[in-house]
Enzyme design. Structure first.
Site, mmCIF file in Angstrom:
data_model
loop_
_atom_site.group_PDB
_atom_site.id
_atom_site.type_symbol
_atom_site.label_atom_id
_atom_site.label_comp_id
_atom_site.label_asym_id
_atom_site.label_seq_id
_atom_site.Cartn_x
_atom_site.Cartn_y
_atom_site.Cartn_z
ATOM 1 N N CYS A 16 2.624 15.566 21.975
ATOM 2 C CA CYS A 16 2.932 16.032 23.337
ATOM 3 C C CYS A 16 2.058 15.253 24.322
ATOM 4 O O CYS A 16 1.144 14.513 23.934
ATOM 5 C CB CYS A 16 2.618 17.518 23.443
ATOM 6 S SG CYS A 16 0.867 17.847 23.172
ATOM 7 N N CYS A 100 -6.364 19.832 27.941
ATOM 8 C CA CYS A 100 -4.987 19.645 28.437
ATOM 9 C C CYS A 100 -4.842 20.334 29.791
ATOM 10 O O CYS A 100 -5.260 21.484 29.962
ATOM 11 C CB CYS A 100 -3.988 20.231 27.444
ATOM 12 S SG CYS A 100 -2.288 20.135 28.068
ATOM 13 N N GLU A 130 -8.810 27.522 21.861
ATOM 14 C CA GLU A 130 -8.240 27.744 23.193
ATOM 15 C C GLU A 130 -8.491 29.187 23.639
ATOM 16 O O GLU A 130 -8.845 29.433 24.803
ATOM 17 C CB GLU A 130 -6.740 27.447 23.190
ATOM 18 C CG GLU A 130 -6.133 27.602 24.582
ATOM 19 C CD GLU A 130 -4.632 27.425 24.608
ATOM 20 O OE1 GLU A 130 -4.074 26.730 23.735
ATOM 21 O OE2 GLU A 130 -4.003 28.009 25.512
ATOM 22 N N CYS A 198 3.486 26.420 26.416
ATOM 23 C CA CYS A 198 3.765 25.162 27.119
ATOM 24 C C CYS A 198 5.137 24.599 26.745
ATOM 25 O O CYS A 198 5.759 25.006 25.754
ATOM 26 C CB CYS A 198 2.662 24.143 26.826
ATOM 27 S SG CYS A 198 2.777 23.441 25.184
ATOM 28 N N ASN A 228 0.447 25.199 16.932
ATOM 29 C CA ASN A 228 1.874 25.034 17.226
ATOM 30 C C ASN A 228 2.663 24.617 15.989
ATOM 31 O O ASN A 228 3.826 24.988 15.830
ATOM 32 C CB ASN A 228 2.071 24.087 18.416
ATOM 33 C CG ASN A 228 1.919 22.634 18.034
ATOM 34 O OD1 ASN A 228 2.880 21.996 17.655
ATOM 35 N ND2 ASN A 228 0.695 22.104 18.115
HETATM 36 FE FE1 SF4 Z 1 0.198 19.795 24.041
HETATM 37 FE FE2 SF4 Z 1 0.982 22.063 25.091
HETATM 38 FE FE3 SF4 Z 1 -1.385 21.954 23.851
HETATM 39 FE FE4 SF4 Z 1 -1.043 20.727 26.194
HETATM 40 S S1 SF4 Z 1 -0.961 22.922 25.848
HETATM 41 S S2 SF4 Z 1 -2.023 19.869 24.362
HETATM 42 S S3 SF4 Z 1 1.095 20.050 26.109
HETATM 43 S S4 SF4 Z 1 0.642 21.655 22.905
#
Ligand code: SF4
Length: 323
Positions: A16, A100, A130, A198, A228
């Site tokens: 991404c 990000c 995160e 996202c 993810n």
């Molecule tokens: Fe990738 Fe989404 Fe994570 Fe950003 S938030 S690094 S776009 S997976």
């Protein structure tokens, strides 16, 4: 393995915009400063990316007390709490932040809501970097929920003064259930529309599910700590299709593919495309294969490098550099 094997490649898949930016940031810093440079946590959750950068002189650390005073340190794509920033400043570290921008956006919302005195309900996975970073923005204002059951057990000071935010890499359908439960319990709750999940996470889940319904088995390339990627495997399994997370081609167990006529293939947002190419090449070598690409949408998102990495790369012949 079936003699007439068909491979269905889900699209979008692999890197991404946020992961590309994070990797490019480390490469840029490495080129500017030379090794060793330090990165707090894995820059992105992929074994291969981390191993290759290690070989080029990047030192990955768990915490900042492992970084020498005055050294250059990069923060990973997953973001950090204000406490980590303060810690870096007190140690005299030169910080380059590869968080990000879509994670930074959630941090900003958490700060704004906390300043308004609201209770923030954060939907995320405990222990994920995160989640730790976002919770750290306003720990006294924020409550973590992971399930619908957590919502039922939640106690808040004022049910009319509640907002919610989410981790960016959650399962779209499970998160929708949790948000529905939140809205039932707290009808005045304010949130970011559907969620903060996202575009890349959403697109990869949609794409792999579109492929899954036509496949006998699905392989998702990604590392076990890639949120993810794991969510993609779970999404396929919820549709009753066997799915396996593989770090690379060497992880494929041929028994998974026995009797399969169609194999769906995708990759999480932190898994480089070449790892998928290697899987396709391997399967192509072992039978008559048709390879088809199935796309649910196209992606054009791009993020500029962090300014600390960007400003060192101004073209000395450009007009702006001359001013
Ligand atoms: Fe990738 Fe989404 Fe994570 Fe950003 S938030 S690094 S776009 S997976």
């Amino acid at each position: 393995m079936s003699a007439e094997l068909k491979l269905l490649l889900a699209s979008p898949r692999s890197l991404c915009a946020g992961v590309e930016r994070a990797i490019n940031t480390v490469e840029s810093v490495l080129a500017d400063y030379g090794p060793p440079i330090y990165v707090r946590k894995q820059i992105v959750h992929n074994t291969h990316v981390v191993r290759e950068l290690c070989h080029r002189g990047v030192v990955f650390v768990e915490e900042l007390d492992e970084v020498p005073h005055g050294a250059v340190v990069v923060f990973s794509a997953h973001g950090v709490s204000p406490q980590v920033r303060a810690d870096a400043a007190s140690r005299g570290l030169r910080v380059i932040d590869a968080t990000c921008p879509l994670v930074t956006k959630v941090h900003s919302e958490a700060k704004r809501y906390a300043a308004q005195g609201k209770t923030i309900i954060f939907i995320g996975h405990a222990g994920h970097e995160e989640t730790e970073g976002t919770l750290g923005e306003a720990p006294e204002h924020t409550k973590l929920v992971q399930t619908v059951q957590d919502v039922a057990e939640l106690a808040v000071p004022d049910p009319a003064n509640v907002v919610y935010l989410t981790q960016t890499t959650l399962a779209v359908d499970e998160t929708a259930d949790i948000i529905a439960a939140l809205r039932t319990r707290f009808p005045d709750a304010v949130g970011p529309g559907h969620s903060d999940i996202c575009y890349a996470t959403t697109n990869r889940q949609n794409a792999v599910q579109a492929v899954a319904v036509q496949s006998d088995v699905v392989l998702v390339v990604g590392s076990p700590n890639s949120s993810n990627s794991v969510r993609m495997v779970e999404a396929v399994r919820r549709r009753g299709v066997p799915a396996y997370l593989i770090d690379d081609v060497t992880c494929i167990d041929s028994r998974w593919l026995e009797g399969a006529a169609t194999v769906g293939i995708s990759a999480g947002a932190s898994a480089p495309a070449r790892l998928v190419d290697q899987v396709v090449a391997h399967l192509t070598e072992h039978g008559a294969v048709t390879v088809l690409e199935q796309s649910v949408t196209s992606e054009t998102m791009q993020f500029a490098l962090p300014w600390q990495a960007r400003t060192r790369h101004v073209d000395p012949t450009s007009e702006s550099a001359a001013q």
